[in-house]
Motif scaffolding. Structure first.
Motif, short mmCIF file in Angstrom:
data_model
loop_
_atom_site.label_atom_id
_atom_site.label_comp_id
_atom_site.label_asym_id
_atom_site.label_seq_id
_atom_site.Cartn_x
_atom_site.Cartn_y
_atom_site.Cartn_z
N MET A 131 76.81 72.35 41.33
CA MET A 131 77.34 73.02 40.15
C MET A 131 76.29 73.15 39.05
O MET A 131 76.59 73.56 37.93
CB MET A 131 78.57 72.28 39.62
CG MET A 131 79.69 72.15 40.64
SD MET A 131 80.06 73.69 41.55
CE MET A 131 80.60 74.77 40.22
N MET A 132 75.03 72.84 39.38
CA MET A 132 73.93 73.11 38.46
C MET A 132 73.63 74.61 38.47
O MET A 132 74.21 75.38 39.23
CB MET A 132 72.67 72.36 38.91
CG MET A 132 72.75 70.86 38.88
SD MET A 132 71.21 70.15 39.58
CE MET A 132 71.42 68.43 39.16
N THR A 133 72.69 75.02 37.63
CA THR A 133 72.16 76.38 37.72
C THR A 133 71.24 76.47 38.93
O THR A 133 70.84 75.44 39.50
CB THR A 133 71.37 76.75 36.47
OG1 THR A 133 70.24 75.87 36.37
CG2 THR A 133 72.22 76.63 35.21
N ASP A 134 70.87 77.68 39.32
CA ASP A 134 69.93 77.84 40.43
C ASP A 134 68.63 77.09 40.16
O ASP A 134 68.11 76.40 41.03
CB ASP A 134 69.61 79.33 40.63
CG ASP A 134 70.76 80.11 41.24
OD1 ASP A 134 71.81 79.50 41.54
OD2 ASP A 134 70.61 81.34 41.41
N SER A 135 68.09 77.24 38.95
CA SER A 135 66.80 76.62 38.63
C SER A 135 66.86 75.11 38.69
O SER A 135 65.99 74.45 39.26
CB SER A 135 66.34 77.06 37.23
OG SER A 135 66.17 78.45 37.16
#
Length: 325
Positions: free
Chosen positions: A234-238
């Motif tokens: 559920m983090m960002t892609d980066s």
């Protein structure tokens, strides 16, 4: 707040929509790419879930949908994991709906319920059943705002389809008995052609296929070794990519390094020696059209449409086989 979109124009939206757009949950989607890990191979494939979500909201608005349905449209993809559908491949989830499976719990644990409560909206009633919203979501092969937006947005961005053609299509849409209906067979055939560009030419582009193969394997290894967790998705892609790279796994590092440059490949048949074989979720459209006093599926009145749809289904069922150097 004035919201601008290249496809639909500019709209002043209600305060509740502005508040949701500025929420950290929606802002996260600015770094969740629609094309998933393919962005790492081809940086021009940079459409985000945020852009698509704003687009779905505005298209619903354009077609006369209520504020509640616009909220549902804005938040319909809010629970997507990093790199979008790659998690479905990593988990061998052929229905491609992991983000839907976790949506209710993820929303319950987010700030969204509180934000909606401020404006006296019941988040459970709005967000936990997208199929109640007949503009937002319809089962294939019918058209819906979700399906229309990602098709138009991606053919405009990746296939240089003129904005004038897209505007002509949008003008042909009518809402009849709560259904999206097109005014002409020509516009229905046009959309079928555009949809094919996305589900066959784009989704099955070898760079897309390779990126999903390698990233899904990296995720499987990371989950098995507990170097990453499902919560990390559920983090960002980066942020997620940084977490993967820090895992210390040589195998993960090698898989990620493959995406530093376009792969060398050849497309082969199932009888030949191949390295990668993928079959995506079967997707097709058969738009409704209005003919005098009746509404029918275009495939029932257009031989051209029937041929296009049958070819799309046939190609989808075959999938793709790649030999990678």
């Amino acid at each position: 707040m004035i919201v601008h979109d290249v496809l639909y124009g500019s709209y002043e939206v209600e305060e509740v929509l502005a508040t949701l757009i500025l929420s950290k949950e929606m802002q996260r989607l600015k770094d969740v790419h629609m094309a998933g890990p393919a962005f790492l191979i081809n940086s021009t494939w940079n459409e985000t879930r945020y852009e698509h979500s704003i687009g779905v909201m505005l298209l619903i608005r354009k077609l006369g949908g209520t504020v509640k349905e616009q909220i549902a449209g804005l938040l319909h993809d809010v629970s997507h994991t990093a790199f979008s559908h790659v998690i479905d491949m990593a988990l061998l989830n052929k229905s491609d709906d992991y983000h839907e499976q976790i949506k209710a719990q993820w929303i319950e644990e987010s700030a969204i319920p509180g934000l909606l409560k401020q404006y006296e909206f019941d988040y459970r009633q709005i967000l936990f059943d997208d199929e109640q919203w007949e503009l937002l979501e319809r089962k294939a092969p019918l058209l819906c705002c979700d399906r229309i937006d990602y098709t138009l947005r991606e053919v405009y961005r990746y296939f240089s389809v003129p904005l004038q053609e897209i505007q002509c299509f949008l003008k042909s849409i009518k809402i009849i008995e709560n259904q999206i209906v097109l005014e002409s067979i020509d516009q229905a055939n046009w959309f079928i052609e555009q949809y094919r560009k996305i589900v066959i030419d784009f989704f099955y582009d070898p760079q897309n296929i390779c990126s999903y193969e390698w990233m899904s394997k990296a995720i499987q290894i990371g989950l098995a070794s507990k170097d990453i967790t499902r919560a990390d998705l559920m983090m960002t892609d980066s942020a997620f990519l940084k977490k993967l790279k820090s895992a210390g796994s040589t195998e993960i590092r090698q898989l990620l390094m493959k995406m530093d440059r376009p792969p060398k490949y050849s497309i082969c048949s199932s009888e030949e020696d191949y390295d990668i074989q993928q079959k995506k979720k079967i997707r097709f459209v058969d738009p409704l059209v209005r003919l005098s006093d009746k509404i029918v599926s275009v495939s029932t009145v257009s031989k051209t449409a029937k041929i296009k749809i049958d070819k799309l289904l046939d190609d989808s069922k075959k999938g793709i086989f790649l030999k990678v150097e």
